[in-house]
Design a protein around this motif. Structure first.
Motif, PDB file in Angstrom:
ATOM      1  N   THR A 130       0.822  -1.210   0.000  1.00  0.00           N
ATOM      2  CA  THR A 130       0.000   0.000   0.000  1.00  0.00           C
ATOM      3  C   THR A 130       0.861   1.267   0.000  1.00  0.00           C
ATOM      4  OG1 THR A 130      -0.168  -0.186   2.414  1.00  0.00           O
ATOM      5  CG2 THR A 130      -1.969  -1.100   1.120  1.00  0.00           C
ATOM      6  N   ASP A 131       1.986   1.247   0.709  1.00  0.00           N
ATOM      7  CA  ASP A 131       2.874   2.420   0.729  1.00  0.00           C
ATOM      8  C   ASP A 131       3.480   2.671  -0.643  1.00  0.00           C
ATOM      9  OD1 ASP A 131       2.389   2.979   3.348  1.00  0.00           O
ATOM     10  OD2 ASP A 131       4.199   2.021   4.130  1.00  0.00           O
ATOM     11  N   LEU A 132       3.918   1.603  -1.306  1.00  0.00           N
ATOM     12  CA  LEU A 132       4.523   1.764  -2.634  1.00  0.00           C
ATOM     13  C   LEU A 132       3.518   2.306  -3.641  1.00  0.00           C
ATOM     14  CD1 LEU A 132       6.710  -1.472  -2.867  1.00  0.00           C
ATOM     15  CD2 LEU A 132       7.503   0.892  -2.580  1.00  0.00           C
ATOM     16  N   ILE A 133       2.280   1.861  -3.531  1.00  0.00           N
ATOM     17  CA  ILE A 133       1.252   2.377  -4.437  1.00  0.00           C
ATOM     18  C   ILE A 133       0.939   3.835  -4.108  1.00  0.00           C
ATOM     19  CG2 ILE A 133      -1.179   2.148  -5.124  1.00  0.00           C
ATOM     20  CD1 ILE A 133      -0.907  -0.836  -4.801  1.00  0.00           C
ATOM     21  N   TYR A 134       0.834   4.142  -2.830  1.00  0.00           N
ATOM     22  CA  TYR A 134       0.507   5.509  -2.414  1.00  0.00           C
ATOM     23  C   TYR A 134       1.613   6.487  -2.828  1.00  0.00           C
ATOM     24  CZ  TYR A 134      -0.744   9.468   0.528  1.00  0.00           C
ATOM     25  OH  TYR A 134      -1.075  10.731   0.986  1.00  0.00           O
ATOM     26  N   LEU A 135       2.867   6.021  -2.780  1.00  0.00           N
ATOM     27  CA  LEU A 135       4.008   6.880  -3.138  1.00  0.00           C
ATOM     28  C   LEU A 135       4.286   6.862  -4.638  1.00  0.00           C
ATOM     29  CD1 LEU A 135       6.415   5.938  -0.201  1.00  0.00           C
ATOM     30  CD2 LEU A 135       5.042   8.028  -0.426  1.00  0.00           C
ATOM     31  N   ASP A 136       3.410   6.222  -5.409  1.00  0.00           N
ATOM     32  CA  ASP A 136       3.543   6.129  -6.867  1.00  0.00           C
ATOM     33  C   ASP A 136       4.814   5.391  -7.290  1.00  0.00           C
ATOM     34  OD1 ASP A 136       1.169   7.495  -7.342  1.00  0.00           O
ATOM     35  OD2 ASP A 136       2.156   9.447  -7.224  1.00  0.00           O
ATOM     36  N   LEU A 137       5.306   4.533  -6.415  1.00  0.00           N
ATOM     37  CA  LEU A 137       6.453   3.704  -6.762  1.00  0.00           C
ATOM     38  C   LEU A 137       6.020   2.360  -7.335  1.00  0.00           C
ATOM     39  CD1 LEU A 137       8.736   4.381  -3.650  1.00  0.00           C
ATOM     40  CD2 LEU A 137       8.852   5.440  -5.925  1.00  0.00           C
ATOM     41  N   LEU A 138       4.737   2.047  -7.196  1.00  0.00           N
ATOM     42  CA  LEU A 138       4.171   0.814  -7.735  1.00  0.00           C
ATOM     43  C   LEU A 138       2.867   1.172  -8.427  1.00  0.00           C
ATOM     44  CD1 LEU A 138       4.358  -2.300  -7.933  1.00  0.00           C
ATOM     45  CD2 LEU A 138       3.031  -2.405  -5.805  1.00  0.00           C
ATOM     46  N   GLU A 139       2.748   0.756  -9.682  1.00  0.00           N
ATOM     47  CA  GLU A 139       1.563   1.092 -10.460  1.00  0.00           C
ATOM     48  C   GLU A 139       0.380   0.263  -9.983  1.00  0.00           C
ATOM     49  OE1 GLU A 139      -0.527   3.173 -13.384  1.00  0.00           O
ATOM     50  OE2 GLU A 139       1.538   3.429 -12.677  1.00  0.00           O
ATOM     51  N   PRO A 140      -0.743   0.927  -9.629  1.00  0.00           N
ATOM     52  CA  PRO A 140      -1.919   0.150  -9.226  1.00  0.00           C
ATOM     53  C   PRO A 140      -2.424  -0.690 -10.389  1.00  0.00           C
ATOM     54  CG  PRO A 140      -2.313   2.522  -9.003  1.00  0.00           C
ATOM     55  CD  PRO A 140      -0.961   2.359  -9.583  1.00  0.00           C
ATOM     56  N   TRP A 141      -2.831  -1.899 -10.068  1.00  0.00           N
ATOM     57  CA  TRP A 141      -3.325  -2.810 -11.095  1.00  0.00           C
ATOM     58  C   TRP A 141      -4.667  -3.361 -10.648  1.00  0.00           C
ATOM     59  CZ3 TRP A 141      -5.165  -7.564 -12.254  1.00  0.00           C
ATOM     60  CH2 TRP A 141      -5.046  -8.027 -13.575  1.00  0.00           C
ATOM     61  N   GLY A 142      -5.543  -3.579 -11.570  1.00  0.00           N
ATOM     62  CA  GLY A 142      -6.821  -4.157 -11.176  1.00  0.00           C
ATOM     63  C   GLY A 142      -7.992  -3.442 -11.761  1.00  0.00           C
ATOM     64  N   PHE A 143      -7.876  -2.984 -13.006  1.00  0.00           N
ATOM     65  CA  PHE A 143      -8.975  -2.259 -13.645  1.00  0.00           C
ATOM     66  C   PHE A 143     -10.262  -3.097 -13.650  1.00  0.00           C
ATOM     67  CE2 PHE A 143     -11.415  -1.761 -17.587  1.00  0.00           C
ATOM     68  CZ  PHE A 143     -11.851  -0.462 -17.441  1.00  0.00           C
ATOM     69  N   ALA A 144     -10.103  -4.379 -13.982  1.00  0.00           N
ATOM     70  CA  ALA A 144     -11.293  -5.224 -14.111  1.00  0.00           C
ATOM     71  C   ALA A 144     -11.948  -5.504 -12.771  1.00  0.00           C
ATOM     72  CB  ALA A 144     -10.929  -6.550 -14.789  1.00  0.00           C
ATOM     73  N   PHE A 145     -11.178  -5.347 -11.690  1.00  0.00           N
ATOM     74  CA  PHE A 145     -11.712  -5.665 -10.385  1.00  0.00           C
ATOM     75  C   PHE A 145     -11.904  -4.424  -9.518  1.00  0.00           C
ATOM     76  CE2 PHE A 145      -9.376  -9.314 -11.917  1.00  0.00           C
ATOM     77  CZ  PHE A 145     -10.318 -10.315 -11.781  1.00  0.00           C
ATOM     78  N   GLY A 146     -11.806  -3.270 -10.105  1.00  0.00           N
ATOM     79  CA  GLY A 146     -12.044  -2.052  -9.337  1.00  0.00           C
ATOM     80  C   GLY A 146     -10.769  -1.337  -8.983  1.00  0.00           C
ATOM     81  N   GLY A 147      -9.777  -2.080  -8.476  1.00  0.00           N
ATOM     82  CA  GLY A 147      -8.505  -1.468  -8.097  1.00  0.00           C
ATOM     83  C   GLY A 147      -8.708  -0.321  -7.125  1.00  0.00           C
ATOM     84  N   PHE A 148      -7.893   0.719  -7.250  1.00  0.00           N
ATOM     85  CA  PHE A 148      -8.057   1.922  -6.439  1.00  0.00           C
ATOM     86  C   PHE A 148      -9.103   2.802  -7.126  1.00  0.00           C
ATOM     87  CE2 PHE A 148      -3.953   0.968  -4.446  1.00  0.00           C
ATOM     88  CZ  PHE A 148      -4.269   1.252  -3.135  1.00  0.00           C
TER      89      PHE A 148
END
Length: 261
Positions: A130-148
């Motif tokens: 969650t920290d890596l995604i929040y800091l934009d160091l990890l691209e969120p994935w999961g369009f088909a399932f809602g994701g962020f």
């Protein structure tokens, strides 16, 4: 040993059931969205879970369920669960409950504070993701399932990490406590059974070496046991005596036991 084998089989069954359900949902969603969105990373993860499960199942056939290997399997499960959570909505994914299953299994399989360490590892993995995604160091994935599908605030993010840590710790303590009580009760039961069997063997040896005949019956008069001397005295086989009532063995009137009472 037997308890560990049963718990490991249960863990394998839960892992296969969960990933099979995810596979079915992914196939259905891929059918709906077509080529607009590729679920290849998720399918790759599912294949990896099946592969890891197969490796653990095969390895378990010749390797002893040592605590190190059990802990290794649980650590791999936490990592796989984290990846599945990432692909199924990341910080907002309901699949965070998978951590609870792994921690509960750890309480059954690992001695001492092993389950607590696994619970802490789940919080570390979830927090890092969650920290890596929040800091934009990890691209969120999961369009088909809602994701962020909505922006998550720092307060909510840390609240979710703390919730994972707290729930994992509580489940670890409860699971370990219940497991320890069950093991203690099982050991007591085995010890009592061994004591009873030893007493039964001693009683049988005493009866067989008695020079006097002995026949025991229940309250209805059915013969329940007799010794070798009784078969010689009555000139009947052991099985024949057990098929009779006590008054039939000695030719006494029926119901004499009630008269003796």
């Amino acid at each position: 040993m037997v308890d560990s084998d049963k718990s490991l089989r249960w863990l394998l069954l839960v892992r296969i059931t969960v990933v099979s359900a995810v596979l079915a949902a992914a196939l259905y969603i891929q059918f709906l969205v077509g080529t607009q969105f590729s679920l290849t990373p998720l399918f790759s993860l599912i294949a990896a879970v099946y592969g890891v499960s197969l490796v653990f199942a095969v390895t378990r056939r010749w390797a002893e369920p040592w605590p190190f290997f059990i802990a290794l399997e649980l650590v791999v499960d936490v990592i796989l669960a984290t990846l599945l959570i990432y692909y199924m909505g990341a910080g907002l994914s309901p699949f965070v409950l998978l951590y609870t299953m792994v921690v509960a299994a750890a309480g059954q399989l690992l001695p001492g504070r092993g389950a607590t360490w696994i619970a802490g590892f789940t919080a570390v993995c979830y927090g890092a993701m969650t920290d890596l995604i929040y800091l934009d160091l990890l691209e969120p994935w999961g369009f088909a399932f809602g994701g962020f599908n909505r922006q998550i605030s720092p307060g909510e993010m840390y609240y979710r990490i703390f919730a994972v840590l707290l729930s994992g710790y509580v489940v670890a303590r409860i699971s370990a406590s219940v497991s320890e009580r069950l093991r203690s009760a099982r050991h007591d039961l085995v010890r009592e059974r061994m004591t009873l069997e030893a007493l039964q063997r001693l009683n049988a040896d005493i009866l067989e070496h008695m020079s006097s005949g002995m026949i025991a019956s229940d309250r209805a008069g059915h013969v329940v046991t007799c010794n070798e001397a009784a078969t010689r005295i009555t000139e009947r086989d052991h099985g024949e005596i057990l098929a009779l009532r006590v008054w039939d063995v000695f030719g006494m009137p029926e119901g004499i036991l009630h008269d003796l009472d």
